[in-house]
Design an enzyme around this catalytic site. Structure first.
Site, PDB file in Angstrom:
ATOM      1  N   VAL A 151      -1.801  -4.689   0.516  1.00 36.92           N
ATOM      2  CA  VAL A 151      -1.059  -3.382   0.894  1.00 36.92           C
ATOM      3  C   VAL A 151      -1.649  -2.455  -0.024  1.00 36.92           C
ATOM      4  O   VAL A 151      -2.507  -2.694  -0.995  1.00 36.92           O
ATOM      5  CB  VAL A 151       0.509  -3.707   0.189  1.00 36.92           C
ATOM      6  N   SER A 152      -1.174  -1.208   0.262  1.00 42.32           N
ATOM      7  CA  SER A 152      -1.686  -0.151  -0.572  1.00 42.32           C
ATOM      8  C   SER A 152      -0.797  -0.098  -1.834  1.00 42.32           C
ATOM      9  O   SER A 152       0.377  -0.340  -1.893  1.00 42.32           O
ATOM     10  CB  SER A 152      -1.603   1.410   0.086  1.00 42.32           C
ATOM     11  N   THR A 183      -2.348   4.597  -0.780  1.00 46.04           N
ATOM     12  CA  THR A 183      -2.541   5.372  -2.103  1.00 46.04           C
ATOM     13  C   THR A 183      -3.542   6.765  -2.167  1.00 46.04           C
ATOM     14  O   THR A 183      -3.032   7.487  -2.882  1.00 46.04           O
ATOM     15  CB  THR A 183      -3.413   4.500  -2.980  1.00 46.04           C
ATOM     16  N   ALA A 184      -4.084   6.680  -0.973  1.00 47.85           N
ATOM     17  CA  ALA A 184      -4.691   8.141  -0.724  1.00 47.85           C
ATOM     18  C   ALA A 184      -3.725   9.169  -0.597  1.00 47.85           C
ATOM     19  O   ALA A 184      -3.590  10.240  -1.321  1.00 47.85           O
ATOM     20  CB  ALA A 184      -5.604   8.059   0.378  1.00 47.85           C
ATOM     21  N   HIS A 208     -11.924   4.382   3.420  1.00 48.21           N
ATOM     22  CA  HIS A 208     -12.803   3.311   4.146  1.00 48.21           C
ATOM     23  C   HIS A 208     -14.050   3.758   4.270  1.00 48.21           C
ATOM     24  O   HIS A 208     -14.654   4.635   3.397  1.00 48.21           O
ATOM     25  CB  HIS A 208     -12.211   2.876   5.551  1.00 48.21           C
TER      26      HIS A 208
END
EC number: 4.1.99.29
Length: 289
Positions: free
Chosen positions: A70-71, A123-124, A161
């Site tokens: 998960v983020s 999160t980004a 990524h």
């Protein structure tokens, strides 16, 4: 896409479902388990590979998998059903998600431009909103952000990524690295994603599964050549040297243990998200091992 360990006729075998993203760093991390080099008597691990934003929503809406990547931004929404595992995280040491664009916008200009983002639970996205709360965004699949920016559909994009290593090959400019910004603001690394485990498994099973994940990460780090060869099938647009660099960014000693500053960073990131009104409810973080 799914991979499974061989089925057993033993009814006592307990199946543990694991979900992670089809990326080279996650593939490296789970290589020990996926290849059966790490085995746990009485347990069978099945692997499902899906993009991280899908996993975020599946964990939030269904609590579907026993273990799921998960983020960290998604964790407050699943905290009642999942605990964070003490290993398996990806942490950016002075690097992280980047805003890229065809031309070098100033930071003031970028705040006024619609940004393509890989998902609102990433999160980004959380870090972007901490950086510029007023910024307008639109969700685009992470692997389509660079192509759509190049096609002129968006003036800028927030990349995660492998795009972090390949964006310049397309002639794009880095406007800001949010991992660098976060480090400057807090003095801490930027925690990006982790692995969560369903609380309903109970303490004994949670401990056994957490140990298996730790052993899988350790096996990959100790057998880097083989683990990288496995990870290369998920290394979009990366040659072996760049794949090695990318994996090294996100699977390292911090993946075995966040460290005290890593755990502090997770708490601070989510607390700031709540204080700024991005995360609607208080965050309760506990790590299991």
């Amino acid at each position: 896409m799914s991979t499974q360990t061989p089925a057993s006729n033993d009814a006592a075998i307990r199946e543990i479902t694991i979900a992670h993203s089809p990326d080279s760093d996650d593939a490296f991390m789970f290589y020990g388990l996926a290849s059966d080099n790490v085995q746990v008597p009485g347990y069978r691990f099945t692997h499902t590979l899906t993009d991280i934003e899908t996993l975020n929503h599946k964990a939030m809406n269904e609590a579907f998998y026993d273990v799921t990547a998960v983020s960290f931004h998604a964790y407050p929404y699943i905290q009642d059903n999942y605990a964070l595992m003490a290993c398996g995280g990806s942490v950016g040491e002075n690097y992280g998600p980047m805003i890229i664009a065809p031309r070098p916008y100033s930071l003031d200009e970028i705040r006024k431009i619609k940004i393509a983002v890989p998902g609102t639970l990433t999160t980004a996205y959380l870090t972007l909103k901490l950086f510029a709360p007023e910024i307008e965004t639109e969700v685009v699949p992470f692997d389509q952000i660079i192509p759509q920016v190049l096609a002129g559909k968006y003036d800028a994009g927030l990349i995660i990524h492998e795009g972090q290593l390949t964006y310049s090959h397309s002639g794009l400019h880095k406007i800001i690295d949010l991992g660098v910004w976060w480090q400057e603001q807090t003095g801490l690394p930027l925690p990006l994603g982790g692995n969560a485990i369903r609380r309903s498994l109970g303490p004994e099973v949670i401990h056994i599964v957490a140990k298996a994940l730790y052993d899988s990460i350790k096996f990959g780090l100790d057998h880097r050549k083989d683990a990288l060869a496995h990870a290369m099938q998920y290394a979009r647009d990366l040659d072996p040297e760049m794949a090695n660099q990318f994996v090294g960014m996100y699977v390292n000693e911090r993946t075995l243990s966040y460290g005290e500053d890593g755990r502090t960073a997770i708490r601070k990131l989510l607390q700031m998200g709540h204080e700024r009104g991005i995360i609607p409810h208080p965050v309760k973080i506990d790590f299991v091992e």
